[in-house]
Design an enzyme around this catalytic site. Structure first.
Site: not given
Length: 267
Positions: A82, A113, A180, A44
């Site tokens: 991440d 992810e 999420e 992010s």
């Protein structure tokens, strides 16, 4: 001092886990001083630090750089970093090389992810001593394939697939899951079925804990924040009190409230 063991103990005791993103040593020190349970060095940063329109342009070496800065500022806090787009999707060996760089920079856990497609990679990393946090629901690195920044798993078929993915990631060795932008009911079902902590962001208040992007939580991002964000600076005069209020609200279950959650039934 927070670590994976202490987070697991909080989870087993039914105590909520408060997590925020962090990208630099100064904020890291303030968050650690406030008693945050975990920090996420998220991709992010591409949007809130670099001004990108998505997380896709963020490179692994940039997460390595920011992870090292956060680790210096918060040496006693559990840090998740991440894996970036393109740094792990070709297979376990590529993912291990990227994860090893993040761990060397100071991360205690890496996040990636994806569901079933990532199960082999998760198992490969965990079996080689790298804790892995999964990420299901809205996947920012796949935003163009999934139709944008929208609520995911709204149908029974897609909800069942997400639950299956969560169980498979746990079976593969994941120590935690980020959920999420999914219906609150589904997030509650996942949390009940798995034995590892679930960290919600736009996933209702029945998850084991919550995470927000730090700059969103402080109301200092230029764009309109997602509906699941609460600006904790609204009611207090300074950043330290806003951080403390966030931690308190997560732990007492008052955040997220209904207005920060997706409460429509699964179709």
């Amino acid at each position: 001092m927070s670590n994976l063991l202490s987070l697991q103990q909080r989870h087993r005791a039914g105590e909520k886990i408060a997590m925020l993103t962090c990208y630099d040593a100064s904020f890291a020190a303030r968050l650690e001083s406030a008693g945050i349970d975990a920090l996420l060095v998220g991709d992010s940063l591409g949007m809130v630090i670099q001004g990108q329109t998505s997380t896709l342009p963020v490179r692994l070496e940039q997460i390595v750089y920011h992870t090292a800065a956060v680790a210096r500022g918060a040496p006693n806090t559990f840090i998740i970093a991440d894996l970036t787009f393109g740094s792990y999707q070709t297979g376990p060996a590529q993912a291990f090389d990227a994860a090893a760089q993040l761990m060397a920079a100071g991360a205690h856990c890496i996040k990636l992810e994806g569901g079933a497609v990532m199960a082999e990679t998760v198992h490969f990393l965990v079996s080689r001593g790298i804790p892995v946090c999964g990420h299901l629901g809205l996947l920012p690195q796949s935003v163009y394939a999934s139709g944008g920044y929208a609520v995911q798993a709204k149908t029974r078929e897609s909800a069942d697939q997400l639950l299956d993915d969560a169980l498979l990631l746990e079976q593969s060795g994941a120590c935690m899951l980020v959920l999420e932008a999914i219906p609150a009911l589904l997030a509650a079902q996942v949390t009940q079925r798995v034995h590892i902590p679930t960290i919600g962001i736009g996933a209702g208040n029945q998850c084991s804990g919550q995470v927000l992007v730090l700059y969103d939580m402080l109301g200092i991002t230029p764009k309109k924040p997602p509906r699941f964000v609460r600006n904790f600076m609204h009611d207090v005069p300074n950043i330290d009190q806003a951080i403390a209020l966030y931690i308190q609200a997560v732990r007492d279950g008052s955040f997220p409230a209904d207005e920060h959650s997706f409460l429509k039934p699964i179709l």
